[in-house]
Write a protein that holds these residues in place. Structure first.
Motif, PDB file in Angstrom:
ATOM      1  N   ASN A  45       0.838  -1.199   0.000  1.00 58.81           N
ATOM      2  CA  ASN A  45       0.000   0.000   0.000  1.00 58.81           C
ATOM      3  C   ASN A  45       0.879   1.258   0.000  1.00 58.81           C
ATOM      4  OD1 ASN A  45      -2.862   0.279  -0.078  1.00 58.81           O
ATOM      5  ND2 ASN A  45      -2.754   1.354   1.869  1.00 58.81           N
ATOM      6  N   ALA A  46       1.900   1.274   0.833  1.00 58.73           N
ATOM      7  CA  ALA A  46       2.790   2.436   0.907  1.00 58.73           C
ATOM      8  C   ALA A  46       3.491   2.665  -0.423  1.00 58.73           C
ATOM      9  CB  ALA A  46       3.814   2.239   2.026  1.00 58.73           C
ATOM     10  N   ALA A  47       3.930   1.595  -1.082  1.00 65.22           N
ATOM     11  CA  ALA A  47       4.600   1.734  -2.379  1.00 65.22           C
ATOM     12  C   ALA A  47       3.656   2.338  -3.405  1.00 65.22           C
ATOM     13  CB  ALA A  47       5.126   0.377  -2.853  1.00 65.22           C
ATOM     14  N   LEU A  48       2.404   1.898  -3.422  1.00 61.65           N
ATOM     15  CA  LEU A  48       1.424   2.453  -4.358  1.00 61.65           C
ATOM     16  C   LEU A  48       1.229   3.953  -4.132  1.00 61.65           C
ATOM     17  CD1 LEU A  48      -1.394  -0.269  -4.394  1.00 61.65           C
ATOM     18  CD2 LEU A  48       0.237   0.255  -6.215  1.00 61.65           C
ATOM     19  N   PHE A  49       1.081   4.346  -2.871  1.00 64.84           N
ATOM     20  CA  PHE A  49       0.859   5.757  -2.577  1.00 64.84           C
ATOM     21  C   PHE A  49       2.094   6.598  -2.882  1.00 64.84           C
ATOM     22  CE2 PHE A  49      -3.020   4.354  -0.770  1.00 64.84           C
ATOM     23  CZ  PHE A  49      -3.854   5.460  -0.746  1.00 64.84           C
ATOM     24  N   THR A  50       3.276   6.040  -2.675  1.00 63.05           N
ATOM     25  CA  THR A  50       4.506   6.764  -3.008  1.00 63.05           C
ATOM     26  C   THR A  50       4.601   6.984  -4.508  1.00 63.05           C
ATOM     27  OG1 THR A  50       5.671   5.982  -1.060  1.00 63.05           O
ATOM     28  CG2 THR A  50       7.034   6.649  -2.922  1.00 63.05           C
ATOM     29  N   LEU A  51       4.316   5.957  -5.286  1.00 59.77           N
ATOM     30  CA  LEU A  51       4.345   6.102  -6.743  1.00 59.77           C
ATOM     31  C   LEU A  51       3.285   7.096  -7.217  1.00 59.77           C
ATOM     32  CD1 LEU A  51       4.938   2.385  -7.741  1.00 59.77           C
ATOM     33  CD2 LEU A  51       6.550   4.288  -8.045  1.00 59.77           C
ATOM     34  N   HIS A  54       4.813  10.596  -6.193  1.00 57.32           N
ATOM     35  CA  HIS A  54       6.102  11.038  -6.739  1.00 57.32           C
ATOM     36  C   HIS A  54       6.352  10.607  -8.174  1.00 57.32           C
ATOM     37  CE1 HIS A  54       7.264  12.573  -2.832  1.00 57.32           C
ATOM     38  NE2 HIS A  54       6.866  11.433  -2.297  1.00 57.32           N
ATOM     39  N   GLY A  55       5.511   9.736  -8.716  1.00 55.75           N
ATOM     40  CA  GLY A  55       5.720   9.293 -10.084  1.00 55.75           C
ATOM     41  C   GLY A  55       6.691   8.133 -10.165  1.00 55.75           C
ATOM     42  N   GLU A  56       6.970   7.721 -11.402  1.00 54.96           N
ATOM     43  CA  GLU A  56       7.803   6.532 -11.595  1.00 54.96           C
ATOM     44  C   GLU A  56       9.194   6.716 -11.004  1.00 54.96           C
ATOM     45  OE1 GLU A  56       8.128   5.667 -15.762  1.00 54.96           O
ATOM     46  OE2 GLU A  56       9.393   7.393 -16.139  1.00 54.96           O
ATOM     47  N   MET A  57       9.752   5.604 -10.566  1.00 49.80           N
ATOM     48  CA  MET A  57      11.106   5.596  -9.998  1.00 49.80           C
ATOM     49  C   MET A  57      11.654   4.185 -10.067  1.00 49.80           C
ATOM     50  SD  MET A  57      10.228   6.100  -5.898  1.00 49.80           S
ATOM     51  CE  MET A  57       9.355   7.626  -6.127  1.00 49.80           C
ATOM     52  N   THR A  58      12.939   4.067  -9.828  1.00 49.18           N
ATOM     53  CA  THR A  58      13.550   2.746  -9.824  1.00 49.18           C
ATOM     54  C   THR A  58      13.149   2.019  -8.548  1.00 49.18           C
ATOM     55  OG1 THR A  58      15.559   3.407  -8.657  1.00 49.18           O
ATOM     56  CG2 THR A  58      15.580   3.645 -11.076  1.00 49.18           C
ATOM     57  N   PRO A  59      13.228   0.690  -8.553  1.00 52.51           N
ATOM     58  CA  PRO A  59      12.938  -0.040  -7.311  1.00 52.51           C
ATOM     59  C   PRO A  59      13.851   0.401  -6.165  1.00 52.51           C
ATOM     60  CG  PRO A  59      12.920  -1.543  -9.164  1.00 52.51           C
ATOM     61  CD  PRO A  59      13.425  -0.216  -9.684  1.00 52.51           C
ATOM     62  N   GLY A  60      15.104   0.711  -6.480  1.00 53.94           N
ATOM     63  CA  GLY A  60      16.029   1.171  -5.446  1.00 53.94           C
ATOM     64  C   GLY A  60      15.607   2.497  -4.849  1.00 53.94           C
ATOM     65  N   GLU A  61      15.167   3.421  -5.700  1.00 49.76           N
ATOM     66  CA  GLU A  61      14.675   4.718  -5.207  1.00 49.76           C
ATOM     67  C   GLU A  61      13.427   4.528  -4.362  1.00 49.76           C
ATOM     68  OE1 GLU A  61      16.155   7.529  -8.951  1.00 49.76           O
ATOM     69  OE2 GLU A  61      14.216   6.485  -9.041  1.00 49.76           O
ATOM     70  N   LEU A  62      12.573   3.636  -4.796  1.00 50.20           N
ATOM     71  CA  LEU A  62      11.352   3.346  -4.046  1.00 50.20           C
ATOM     72  C   LEU A  62      11.697   2.738  -2.682  1.00 50.20           C
ATOM     73  CD1 LEU A  62       8.259   3.436  -4.112  1.00 50.20           C
ATOM     74  CD2 LEU A  62       8.304   1.283  -5.376  1.00 50.20           C
ATOM     75  N   ALA A  63      12.651   1.831  -2.664  1.00 50.04           N
ATOM     76  CA  ALA A  63      13.088   1.220  -1.398  1.00 50.04           C
ATOM     77  C   ALA A  63      13.658   2.274  -0.456  1.00 50.04           C
ATOM     78  CB  ALA A  63      14.130   0.138  -1.673  1.00 50.04           C
ATOM     79  N   GLN A  69      14.799  -2.441   2.701  1.00 50.46           N
ATOM     80  CA  GLN A  69      15.924  -2.989   1.953  1.00 50.46           C
ATOM     81  C   GLN A  69      15.494  -3.281   0.514  1.00 50.46           C
ATOM     82  OE1 GLN A  69      19.120  -3.326   3.101  1.00 50.46           O
ATOM     83  NE2 GLN A  69      18.265  -2.153   4.813  1.00 50.46           N
ATOM     84  N   PRO A  70      16.390  -3.094  -0.453  1.00 50.07           N
ATOM     85  CA  PRO A  70      16.052  -3.357  -1.857  1.00 50.07           C
ATOM     86  C   PRO A  70      15.435  -4.733  -2.122  1.00 50.07           C
ATOM     87  CG  PRO A  70      18.092  -2.132  -1.747  1.00 50.07           C
ATOM     88  CD  PRO A  70      17.721  -2.499  -0.319  1.00 50.07           C
ATOM     89  N   PRO A  71      15.931  -5.826  -1.507  1.00 50.17           N
ATOM     90  CA  PRO A  71      15.280  -7.117  -1.765  1.00 50.17           C
ATOM     91  C   PRO A  71      13.806  -7.135  -1.328  1.00 50.17           C
ATOM     92  CG  PRO A  71      17.440  -7.474  -0.803  1.00 50.17           C
ATOM     93  CD  PRO A  71      17.146  -6.006  -0.699  1.00 50.17           C
ATOM     94  N   SER A  72      13.493  -6.433  -0.240  1.00 54.65           N
ATOM     95  CA  SER A  72      12.096  -6.352   0.209  1.00 54.65           C
ATOM     96  C   SER A  72      11.254  -5.610  -0.817  1.00 54.65           C
ATOM     97  CB  SER A  72      11.996  -5.639   1.554  1.00 54.65           C
ATOM     98  OG  SER A  72      12.645  -6.386   2.552  1.00 54.65           O
ATOM     99  N   MET A  73      11.801  -4.522  -1.357  1.00 57.91           N
ATOM    100  CA  MET A  73      11.050  -3.759  -2.348  1.00 57.91           C
ATOM    101  C   MET A  73      10.882  -4.557  -3.634  1.00 57.91           C
ATOM    102  SD  MET A  73       9.183  -1.238  -2.953  1.00 57.91           S
ATOM    103  CE  MET A  73       9.450  -0.274  -1.472  1.00 57.91           C
ATOM    104  N   THR A  74      11.872  -5.357  -3.978  1.00 58.03           N
ATOM    105  CA  THR A  74      11.755  -6.212  -5.162  1.00 58.03           C
ATOM    106  C   THR A  74      10.560  -7.145  -5.017  1.00 58.03           C
ATOM    107  OG1 THR A  74      14.118  -6.074  -5.612  1.00 58.03           O
ATOM    108  CG2 THR A  74      12.948  -7.954  -6.558  1.00 58.03           C
ATOM    109  N   VAL A 100       9.584   1.711 -12.184  1.00 60.47           N
ATOM    110  CA  VAL A 100       8.300   1.184 -11.717  1.00 60.47           C
ATOM    111  C   VAL A 100       7.306   2.335 -11.725  1.00 60.47           C
ATOM    112  CG1 VAL A 100       7.080   0.079  -9.798  1.00 60.47           C
ATOM    113  CG2 VAL A 100       9.484  -0.443 -10.203  1.00 60.47           C
ATOM    114  N   ASP A 101       6.119   2.071 -12.247  1.00 62.97           N
ATOM    115  CA  ASP A 101       5.065   3.083 -12.258  1.00 62.97           C
ATOM    116  C   ASP A 101       3.717   2.394 -12.074  1.00 62.97           C
ATOM    117  OD1 ASP A 101       3.951   5.592 -12.360  1.00 62.97           O
ATOM    118  OD2 ASP A 101       4.249   5.889 -14.504  1.00 62.97           O
ATOM    119  N   LEU A 102       2.730   3.176 -11.688  1.00 60.22           N
ATOM    120  CA  LEU A 102       1.385   2.648 -11.516  1.00 60.22           C
ATOM    121  C   LEU A 102       0.743   2.375 -12.870  1.00 60.22           C
ATOM    122  CD1 LEU A 102      -0.017   5.072  -8.794  1.00 60.22           C
ATOM    123  CD2 LEU A 102       0.718   2.720  -8.459  1.00 60.22           C
TER     124      LEU A 102
END
Length: 149
Positions: A45-51, A54-63, A69-74, A100-102
């Motif tokens: 849910n938090a990842a969806l609201f962040t995207l 803030h718009g599209e971003m890399t998984p690392g930026e999202l993490a 941690q990046p593996p969790s975001m993956t 990654v984008d919605l």
């Protein structure tokens, strides 16, 4: 006039911190209960609201943004992609990286979820006096600053 137990607890910084932690946590739980899709994890849910914000971003930026941690975001992104809520595309400047984008479905889910939570909160605010609402407006600005620190 006798002071309430709450005002006595908040006289010190430690007491205020304790009361705020409990109260903000309780409000967050009440707002989470308004989610449209309870099958999404809090991280998803938090990842969806962040995207959405803030718009599209890399998984690392999202993490980094979500402080995980990046593996969790993956794993989060993979689960959201499987449900059709996000899509991954190649980074235009570095084909080894992804963005990654919605999806439209993801955007609509965020919009509907936001409308539902705002309606719940608006209903609660109707129960307050104009003075209490003014106090909350000032407190919201201060609490927003606390989250940015």
């Amino acid at each position: 006039m006798k002071k309430s137990p709450l005002s006595q607890q908040t006289r010190t910084d430690a007491g205020l911190a304790s009361v705020l932690s409990v109260t903000v946590g309780r409000l967050a739980r009440r707002l989470r209960a308004q989610r449209l899709d309870a099958s999404l994890s809090l991280g998803q849910n938090a990842a969806l609201f962040t995207l959405a914000r803030h718009g599209e971003m890399t998984p690392g930026e999202l993490a980094e943004h979500e402080k995980v941690q990046p593996p969790s975001m993956t794993r989060i992104v993979a689960a959201l992609e499987e449900r059709g809520l996000v899509r991954r595309t190649k980074h235009p400047e570095d084909q080894r990286r992804q963005l990654v984008d919605l999806t439209e479905e993801g955007r609509e889910m965020v919009r509907a979820d936001r409308r539902r939570r705002q309606a719940w909160m608006a209903q609660r605010l109707k129960e307050l006096t104009p003075q209490e609402k003014d106090t909350l407006r000032r407190a919201a600005e201060i609490m927003d600053r606390l989250t940015q620190a």
